[in-house]
Each structure stands twice: as C-alpha cells, then as structure tokens.
Design a protein around this motif. Structure first.
Motif, PDB file in Angstrom:
ATOM      1  N   ILE A 133       0.865  -1.193   0.000  1.00 55.91           N
ATOM      2  CA  ILE A 133       0.000   0.000   0.000  1.00 55.91           C
ATOM      3  C   ILE A 133       0.897   1.236   0.000  1.00 55.91           C
ATOM      4  N   GLU A 134       0.314   2.346  -0.357  1.00 56.04           N
ATOM      5  CA  GLU A 134       1.036   3.614  -0.333  1.00 56.04           C
ATOM      6  C   GLU A 134       1.104   4.117   1.114  1.00 56.04           C
ATOM      7  N   VAL A 135       2.321   4.386   1.587  1.00 54.56           N
ATOM      8  CA  VAL A 135       2.521   4.962   2.913  1.00 54.56           C
ATOM      9  C   VAL A 135       3.391   6.211   2.740  1.00 54.56           C
ATOM     10  N   ASP A 136       2.815   7.362   3.060  1.00 55.07           N
ATOM     11  CA  ASP A 136       3.539   8.629   2.985  1.00 55.07           C
ATOM     12  C   ASP A 136       3.917   9.064   4.389  1.00 55.07           C
ATOM     13  N   LEU A 137       5.134   9.533   4.533  1.00 49.96           N
ATOM     14  CA  LEU A 137       5.637  10.023   5.806  1.00 49.96           C
ATOM     15  C   LEU A 137       5.817  11.540   5.740  1.00 49.96           C
ATOM     16  N   VAL A 138       5.264  12.242   6.702  1.00 49.99           N
ATOM     17  CA  VAL A 138       5.419  13.689   6.817  1.00 49.99           C
ATOM     18  C   VAL A 138       6.092  13.932   8.158  1.00 49.99           C
TER      19      VAL A 138
END
Length: 142
Positions: A133-138
């Motif tokens: 899955i797409e996991v974005d980190l900010v």
C-alpha cells in the motif's frame, strides 16, 4: 531468519462484517462496527476497520520511533503520530493508503527525518505494508 512468536492475540468478529461487532478473547477490546457514509453506510456509532488500523499503525510506529530515538540518544519527548488511513478504489478493487504525520518537537529537521526513516524500517506495520500500500511520511519538528 527463523520466525519466533513473541505475542499472539485473538479476536472474533460477528454480524455483517463492517456492520457487526468485534472483541478480543481477553475482553480488553470490544467494539461495535459501522460503515461510514463515504462508502455507502449509515455512519452509525461504531468504529470501522480503517480507524482501528490508524490507531494500531500509529501506536506501533510511535513505539518504533521511541526505540530508535533511545538507541541514538535523542530526546523525542512530546512526539506524536497522526495516522490518516484512506479507503479508496483502484483498478484491483478497494485499497487503503496511509499518511503518517510524525511530529518531534525540539529536534532538527534532518535528525527528525533520520529517526522517522529508521522507525519506518523497524516498525512491524511498516514492514508488513511495504510494497503493498502507499505509505507517505510527513515529518514536523514543531
């Protein structure tokens, strides 16, 4: 590498899936489930799998962050994770995507990013979802 179980939990879900209920065998968690309006439900009082996943992933990631911070002797007191889980449609069907916003007050941005990347490599949820899955980190420092 051999797999060695450290902890196992069991949960039972009954009813209509997303309109049912779930509970763990030790009685520590018992929830009613309902379907959000955004996916055709009645937005009832219960929780849903995306909310449960957001809390689980956020807690696991925060634990990994605290661990890598201890290893690097970095103070991450006051840090927190905001986990956003989105359910959406893709060519293959329904999928989820995650955005983890990691706030680490009082730490330089570059160091904070280093810690978050190390936590992302360590966190079992991150490892389980990597490539799936797409996991974005900010990363935020204030």
């Amino acid at each position: 590498m051999a797999y060695k179980a450290m902890y196992t939990t069991n949960a039972t879900v009954t009813g209509e899936g997303r309109k049912g209920s779930g509970k763990t065998d030790d009685g520590r968690l018992a929830v009613d489930l309902s379907v959000p309006k955004g996916v055709g439900g009645d937005d009832g009082l219960g929780t849903n799998p995306e909310q449960l996943f957001a809390v689980g992933y956020g807690a696991c990631f925060h634990g990994a962050l605290k661990n890598v911070a201890r290893q690097s002797k970095t103070d991450v007191e006051g840090s927190f994770i905001e986990a956003q889980v989105t359910l959406g449609k893709s060519d293959e069907g329904l999928d989820i995507a995650v955005e983890l916003t990691v706030t680490i007050p009082g730490v330089e941005q570059a160091k904070a990013e280093e810690l978050v990347e190390a936590a992302h490599q360590m966190c079992p949820y991150s490892r389980a979802t990597r490539g799936n899955i797409e996991v974005d980190l900010v990363v935020k420092t204030a």
